[in-house]
Design a protein around this motif. Structure first.
Motif, PDB file in Angstrom:
ATOM      1  N   ALA A   4       0.848  -1.206   0.000  1.00  0.00           N
ATOM      2  CA  ALA A   4       0.000   0.000   0.000  1.00  0.00           C
ATOM      3  C   ALA A   4       0.881   1.253   0.000  1.00  0.00           C
ATOM      4  O   ALA A   4       1.840   1.339   0.768  1.00  0.00           O
ATOM      5  N   ASN A   5       0.515   2.188  -0.844  1.00  0.00           N
ATOM      6  CA  ASN A   5       1.338   3.397  -0.952  1.00  0.00           C
ATOM      7  C   ASN A   5       0.862   4.438   0.066  1.00  0.00           C
ATOM      8  O   ASN A   5      -0.091   5.167  -0.184  1.00  0.00           O
ATOM      9  N   VAL A   6       1.546   4.477   1.193  1.00  0.00           N
ATOM     10  CA  VAL A   6       1.216   5.464   2.234  1.00  0.00           C
ATOM     11  C   VAL A   6       2.381   6.440   2.416  1.00  0.00           C
ATOM     12  O   VAL A   6       2.568   7.009   3.479  1.00  0.00           O
ATOM     13  N   ASN A   7       3.128   6.636   1.318  1.00  0.00           N
ATOM     14  CA  ASN A   7       4.294   7.531   1.392  1.00  0.00           C
ATOM     15  C   ASN A   7       3.919   8.919   1.896  1.00  0.00           C
ATOM     16  O   ASN A   7       4.638   9.503   2.703  1.00  0.00           O
ATOM     17  N   SER A   8       2.785   9.441   1.409  1.00  0.00           N
ATOM     18  CA  SER A   8       2.457  10.822   1.791  1.00  0.00           C
ATOM     19  C   SER A   8       2.089  10.905   3.269  1.00  0.00           C
ATOM     20  O   SER A   8       2.353  11.910   3.928  1.00  0.00           O
ATOM     21  N   LEU A   9       1.513   9.816   3.823  1.00  0.00           N
ATOM     22  CA  LEU A   9       1.211   9.806   5.264  1.00  0.00           C
ATOM     23  C   LEU A   9       2.509   9.784   6.055  1.00  0.00           C
ATOM     24  O   LEU A   9       2.679  10.514   7.039  1.00  0.00           O
ATOM     25  N   ARG A  10       3.433   8.925   5.626  1.00  0.00           N
ATOM     26  CA  ARG A  10       4.716   8.848   6.341  1.00  0.00           C
ATOM     27  C   ARG A  10       5.448  10.190   6.272  1.00  0.00           C
ATOM     28  O   ARG A  10       6.032  10.636   7.254  1.00  0.00           O
TER      29      ARG A  10
END
Ligand SMILES: C[S@@+](CC[C@H](N)C(=O)[O-])C[C@H]1O[C@@H](n2cnc3c(N)ncnc32)[C@H](O)[C@@H]1O
Length: 192
Positions: free
Chosen positions: A20-26
């Motif tokens: 899952a692409n949660v890069n922006s949350l991280r």
């Protein structure tokens, strides 16, 4: 009840979430954590985020209540992932950041106060806590899991009652295709 779901469906859950692409949350969380700081991944699931933090040079401690998820996260991250629950958290002023992505959503509403107090105590002063839960006001049972939904106002009040200052709060859609869920995300900073 929720934990037995993760034990029974560990491979499927791992495969569903590890990419899952949660890069922006991280990134929104890491904006509040010093380079190389100590991050706790609480309820780490697949280990997706613990691995990303470690690769980015942070010191990482990770745990999960599901023994089957712990095995998979340890294999995926190479970290010594611990098998424990939020109730076992006894750290005091240990972490520069705590990451709790989609994991406090299984804590019953009447246990949120004591759980938030435990997370706050584990943070250093100035440390930042990211958490996300499903957006809403319901207490739901879905299959073998329970969900405690929160809206922005309740999230903010609970964090402030725990002695934290809300630095960021935003609502997102699920990053996984075909999911209609909405999520409330926040980064709160320990000020006292
Ligand atoms: C929806 S998954 C999210 C996993 C991961 N953080 C992610 O974003 O992909 C919830 C995870 O929280 C863990 N969990 C649920 N309740 C917990 C508790 N009380 N203490 C520790 N882990 C818990 C579950 O075993 C599961 O791995």
């Amino acid at each position: 009840m929720s934990i037995s779901y993760y034990n029974a469906n560990a491979d499927a859950y791992f495969n569903d979430t590890v990419g899952a692409n949660v890069n922006s949350l991280r990134e929104r969380f890491l904006a509040h954590v010093p380079p190389g700081g100590h991050i706790l991944d609480a309820g780490c699931g697949s280990g997706r985020d613990a691995r990303a933090f470690a690769k980015a040079g942070y010191q990482v401690t990770a745990f999960d209540a599901s023994a089957e998820m712990v095995k998979r996260a340890a294999a995926y991250t190479g970290l010594d992932v611990r098998h424990m629950t939020f109730a076992d958290m006894a750290w005091t002023e240990e972490f520069n950041g705590i990451w709790a992505c989609a994991t406090l959503l299984h804590v019953p509403r009447d246990e949120l106060g004591s759980t938030f107090a435990r997370f706050t105590r584990a943070l250093r002063r100035g440390g930042a806590w990211y958490l996300s839960v499903k957006h809403g006001t319901d207490d739901r049972v879905v299959g073998e899991r329970t969900f405690t939904d929160l809206i922005e106002q309740e999230m903010q009040k609970r964090l402030e009652d725990a002695g934290l200052s809300v630095a960021d709060l935003w609502v997102t859609d699920d990053v996984r295709p075909g999911r209609a869920d909405r999520w409330v995300n926040t980064v709160a900073v320990r000020i006292e």
